[in-house]
Design an enzyme around this catalytic site. Structure first.
Site, short mmCIF file in Angstrom:
data_model
loop_
_atom_site.label_atom_id
_atom_site.label_comp_id
_atom_site.label_asym_id
_atom_site.label_seq_id
_atom_site.Cartn_x
_atom_site.Cartn_y
_atom_site.Cartn_z
N ASP A 75 -1.66 31.23 8.99
CA ASP A 75 -2.02 32.62 9.25
C ASP A 75 -1.82 32.87 10.74
OD1 ASP A 75 -3.33 34.90 10.04
OD2 ASP A 75 -5.17 34.50 8.89
N GLN A 122 -3.23 36.23 14.72
CA GLN A 122 -3.65 36.28 16.13
C GLN A 122 -2.71 35.54 17.06
OE1 GLN A 122 -5.95 38.24 17.18
NE2 GLN A 122 -6.97 38.72 15.25
N CYS A 162 -14.88 39.59 9.82
CA CYS A 162 -14.29 39.12 8.56
C CYS A 162 -14.25 37.59 8.49
CB CYS A 162 -12.90 39.70 8.34
SG CYS A 162 -12.90 41.48 8.18
N1 7TS Z 1 -6.02 36.77 9.76
C1 7TS Z 1 -6.58 36.82 10.97
C2 7TS Z 1 -6.77 35.56 11.76
C3 7TS Z 1 -6.98 38.05 11.49
O1 7TS Z 1 -7.53 38.09 12.70
C4 7TS Z 1 -6.80 39.23 10.73
C5 7TS Z 1 -7.28 40.56 11.20
C6 7TS Z 1 -6.17 39.12 9.49
C7 7TS Z 1 -5.81 37.88 9.03
C8 7TS Z 1 -5.87 40.30 8.64
O2 7TS Z 1 -4.87 41.07 9.22
P1 7TS Z 1 -4.45 42.48 8.59
O3 7TS Z 1 -3.51 43.03 9.60
O4 7TS Z 1 -3.85 42.22 7.29
O5 7TS Z 1 -5.73 43.26 8.49
N2 7TS Z 1 -8.31 40.50 12.15
C9 7TS Z 1 -9.06 41.53 12.59
C10 7TS Z 1 -10.03 41.37 13.58
O6 7TS Z 1 -10.29 40.33 14.15
N3 7TS Z 1 -10.62 42.56 13.79
O7 7TS Z 1 -10.06 43.47 12.99
C11 7TS Z 1 -9.08 42.83 12.23
#
Ligand code: 7TS
Length: 413
Positions: A203, A206, A370
């Protein structure tokens, strides 16, 4: 390596940063949630809609050809961005969440059976937990976790040998934790998994926009990330997978775009990536993402990584000098500390910290990020988080820490 950028000058590329919030200059420290967008990305979107908008892969007219060329050029650019061997291995999704759900729904459904184990870590975002739990409910697959040792966010690798049982079929883990700010040794872990025949997913939500990413060097089988966290638009994300794995996976959704022939009884599907992109896709998204990738790589992600780390180390040190504060993630100076700092003030709810900081123009995030299971494990409900990007400055960190100090005073500390 690109020369050291003029960080202050780059701020001018972001129109949104030049504003006041509650009468104070905006200090945007919520980049882990979403990044801001440079003018170049905004212009690419406007240009597309003003000049080239049409549906892709079907029209034989000029605009459709242009839209298709832009869409497919973005795929090629994305492959280069993560050093994928082929553009055909790049699937456009809505974001990291959809990328992981796609793997669970297709690869998972085909390759996992009752009793098999999906190994995660205790620091995963919900988007890398819940899809596997849903699959577990449907199939009897089990979900196991590599433990986190404590507040420093380190993975307890002493437990790995015992966890890597023959039942483990997938290792899926976060590259950089969004709540701990720790960079995980993904290449090392993928190499161990590979030796045991375990498929791997990283994943990169970040990491993709914050440090150079080379999926071949990491040695994973799938890599997922989101456009909106790397200066691109919302609604566009990426799943990279090895070609032979993708082409052996059943489709995700059914519809137009993903078929070779359709009969009333039987349908033949296209190979990857189109097999996984049913219906009219987000077209402006990849075009905006292309501009974002060009923009980031002109700065140099190795420069961005150094800058982010420097700010995070600096912020961590300044916060650690305060009383009544609990800090999470690797300590200042650790090479695996990424550009964010999670913290808790004694007897002050993280939401109060964020609300008061907002009044001072500082955008933070408070909550479980989350990563609720990790919060429970650490015995907290939530943390406050400052997350940095290349357009943030040391002066902003100083102002942010000063605001935290004021909040502490407000609460009599
Ligand atoms: N994985 C990680 C490590 C994340 O930080 C996030 C979103 C996701 C998956 C999901 O990403 P999305 O673009 O599909 O939503 N993280 C965050 C956060 O830290 N604050 O808001 C969203």
């Amino acid at each position: 390596m690109s020369s050291i950028p003029n960080w202050q000058a780059l701020r001018q590329d972001f129109p949104i940063l030049n504003q006041q919030v509650h009468g104070k200059p905006l200090i945007y420290l919520d980049n882990a949630a979403t990044s801001q967008k440079p003018r170049r990305v905004i212009d690419a979107l406007v240009h597309y809609y003003e000049h080239d908008n049409a549906n892709v892969h079907r029209g034989i007219h000029e605009l459709s050809n242009r839209a298709t060329a832009g869409f497919e050029a973005a795929r090629t650019r994305t492959a280069k961005f993560i050093n994928a061997p082929s553009a055909e291995e790049i699937i456009f999704t809505r974001g990291t969440t959809e990328s992981i759900n796609l793997v669970a729904a297709t690869w998972g459904a085909k390759n996992l059976k009752a009793g098999d184990v999906v190994l995660l870590t205790e620091m995963e975002h919900h988007s890398n937990i819940v899809p596997w739990q849903l699959l577990a409910q449907r199939t009897g697959v089990k979900v196991a976790y590599i433990p986190v040792t404590g507040d420093d966010g380190a993975l307890d690798l002493t437990k790995l040998d015992a966890l890597l049982t023959p039942q483990v079929k997938l290792l899926s883990l976060v590259h950089i934790s969004n709540s701990m700010g720790v960079l995980n040794p993904v290449a090392e872990l993928c190499a161990r998994a590979r030796k045991l025949g375990i498929t791997t997913l990283v994943d990169g939500a970040q990491s993709a926009g914050h440090l150079p990413v080379d999926v071949q060097a990491i040695g994973c089988d799938f890599f997922a990330f989101s456009g909106h966290k790397i200066c691109g638009p919302t609604g566009i994300g990426v799943l990279w997978g090895r070609q032979e794995i993708l082409n052996a996976m059943p489709p995700y959704q059914g519809g137009g775009e993903m078929i070779l022939t359709v009969g009333y009884d039987k349908t033949e599907f296209k190979p990857a990536p189109h097999r996984f992109e049913a219906g009219t896709p987000d077209i402006s998204g990849p075009i905006g993402l292309h501009a974002a990738m060009d923009y980031l790589d002109a700065i140099g992600r190795e420069n961005i990584w150094k800058h982010d780390q420097e700010l995070a180390h600096y912020a961590y040190e300044k916060l650690a000098a305060l009383n009544h504060i609990r800090l999470f993630g690797p300590p200042a100076g650790s090479p695996n500390r990424a550009g964010l700092v999670s913290f808790l003030l004694k007897d002050v709810h993280a939401h109060d910290v964020v609300t008061l900081a907002d009044q001072a123009g500082v955008a933070l995030r408070g909550g479980h990020h989350c990563t609720q299971p990790l919060m429970h494990k650490l015995g907290v409900e939530s943390t406050a988080r400052a997350s940095f990007y290349f357009y943030n400055t040391k002066a902003e960190v100083d102002a942010f820490v000063e605001v935290i100090r004021e909040i502490q005073k407000f609460f009599g500390q």
